[in-house]
Enzyme design. Sequence first.
Site, PDB file in Angstrom:
ATOM      1  N   ASP A 120      26.258  43.432 -10.108  1.00  0.00           N
ATOM      2  CA  ASP A 120      27.485  42.677  -9.848  1.00  0.00           C
ATOM      3  C   ASP A 120      28.500  43.457  -9.024  1.00  0.00           C
ATOM      4  OD1 ASP A 120      27.865  44.400 -12.005  1.00  0.00           O
ATOM      5  OD2 ASP A 120      28.012  42.781 -13.467  1.00  0.00           O
TER       6      ASP A 120
ATOM      7  N   ASN B 152      30.594  40.261 -26.322  1.00  0.00           N
ATOM      8  CA  ASN B 152      30.333  38.823 -26.497  1.00  0.00           C
ATOM      9  C   ASN B 152      28.917  38.435 -26.047  1.00  0.00           C
ATOM     10  OD1 ASN B 152      30.483  39.013 -23.752  1.00  0.00           O
ATOM     11  ND2 ASN B 152      32.198  37.610 -23.481  1.00  0.00           N
TER      12      ASN B 152
ATOM     13  N   HIS C 183      27.554  39.217 -23.102  1.00  0.00           N
ATOM     14  CA  HIS C 183      27.333  39.009 -21.666  1.00  0.00           C
ATOM     15  C   HIS C 183      26.406  40.074 -21.091  1.00  0.00           C
ATOM     16  CE1 HIS C 183      31.191  41.426 -20.371  1.00  0.00           C
ATOM     17  NE2 HIS C 183      30.146  42.181 -20.218  1.00  0.00           N
TER      18      HIS C 183
ATOM     19  N   GLU D  22      28.943  35.256 -18.629  1.00  0.00           N
ATOM     20  CA  GLU D  22      29.686  35.102 -19.878  1.00  0.00           C
ATOM     21  C   GLU D  22      29.045  34.001 -20.738  1.00  0.00           C
ATOM     22  OE1 GLU D  22      31.909  37.184 -20.640  1.00  0.00           O
ATOM     23  OE2 GLU D  22      32.862  37.926 -18.807  1.00  0.00           O
TER      24      GLU D  22
HETATM   25  C1  F6R Z   1      28.028  46.104 -15.465  1.00  0.00           C
HETATM   26  C2  F6R Z   1      27.752  44.849 -16.157  1.00  0.00           C
HETATM   27  C3  F6R Z   1      28.280  44.559 -17.529  1.00  0.00           C
HETATM   28  C4  F6R Z   1      28.262  45.766 -18.473  1.00  0.00           C
HETATM   29  C5  F6R Z   1      28.796  45.389 -19.853  1.00  0.00           C
HETATM   30  C6  F6R Z   1      28.896  46.595 -20.764  1.00  0.00           C
HETATM   31  O1  F6R Z   1      27.433  46.123 -14.174  1.00  0.00           O
HETATM   32  O2  F6R Z   1      27.103  44.040 -15.596  1.00  0.00           O
HETATM   33  O3  F6R Z   1      27.533  43.511 -18.102  1.00  0.00           O
HETATM   34  O4  F6R Z   1      26.962  46.266 -18.577  1.00  0.00           O
HETATM   35  O5  F6R Z   1      30.054  44.816 -19.726  1.00  0.00           O
HETATM   36  O6  F6R Z   1      29.856  47.478 -20.247  1.00  0.00           O
HETATM   37  P1  F6R Z   1      30.067  48.934 -20.843  1.00  0.00           P
HETATM   38  O7  F6R Z   1      28.818  49.687 -20.552  1.00  0.00           O
HETATM   39  O8  F6R Z   1      31.244  49.488 -20.082  1.00  0.00           O
HETATM   40  O9  F6R Z   1      30.328  48.772 -22.294  1.00  0.00           O
END
Ligand code: F6R
Length: 237
Positions: free
Chosen positions: A67, A136, A138, A143
């Site tokens: 992303d 959550n 994701h 989401e």
């Molecule tokens: C990042 C991404 C997100 C993260 C997720 C966990 O490229 O796509 O889905 O992997 O939000 O984030 P952290 O590792 O910061 O807890």
Amino acid sequence: MKWIAVNTYEEISEVAANIFSKQIQEKPNSVLGLATGGSPVGMYKELVARHQAGRLSFKDVQTFNLDEYVGLEQASPASYWTFMHENLFNFVDILTENIHLPNGKSEDLAAECVAYDGRIEEAGGIDLQLLGIGVNGHIGFNEPGTPFDATTNIVELTESTRTENAVYFDNLSEVPTHAITMGIQSIMKAKEIVLIAFGEKKLDAIEKLKSGHVTEDFPASQLLNHPNVTIIYGGTN
Ligand code: F6R
């Protein structure tokens, strides 16, 4: 689904780095799917150390990130492009042309989404995809409520995600409202997936995943339908 429980962030990073190193050693021209955020920083550090010790080369590897924010300059300090360069790409021998992130500055974002999935296909598909997980559920920026058949698309970020990511910006108002993300269907096409989740705040999400209930309200649950997923999790903050 394979579950690996560990105790520390260092262990998560090492176990994940072992899987990625093995992939690259067995197939030097691997196509890797990569993630940003706090979870993978330790794994990237470990891969850099192995490269610097002469044990791992990225010279034929291609990467596709999950992303990127919409509207941020590539070189902005908070862009995922910058994150990836500061945590991995600047320290290994990957070729610039083999690095791919969605272009959140594209004038035609809809076309960029289609093109991004096309670039992954052209590269032969993702061999090994790294994922983190949101509290959550994701994955990527998909989401709760995202259709499982979504391909790369533009998403409006929820207030909770913007607030969580505000630490990377000067203040909340600077956090972009939209992002471009690989869709759940794009992620599911990877031949193998590794999801890493560290700390107490991720435990609920891991328990939900373990419950085996597949629902679009919990995006990561679709991984239960993938034939080759490893979840590395554990630790307290
Ligand atoms: C990042 C991404 C997100 C993260 C997720 C966990 O490229 O796509 O889905 O992997 O939000 O984030 P952290 O590792 O910061 O807890």
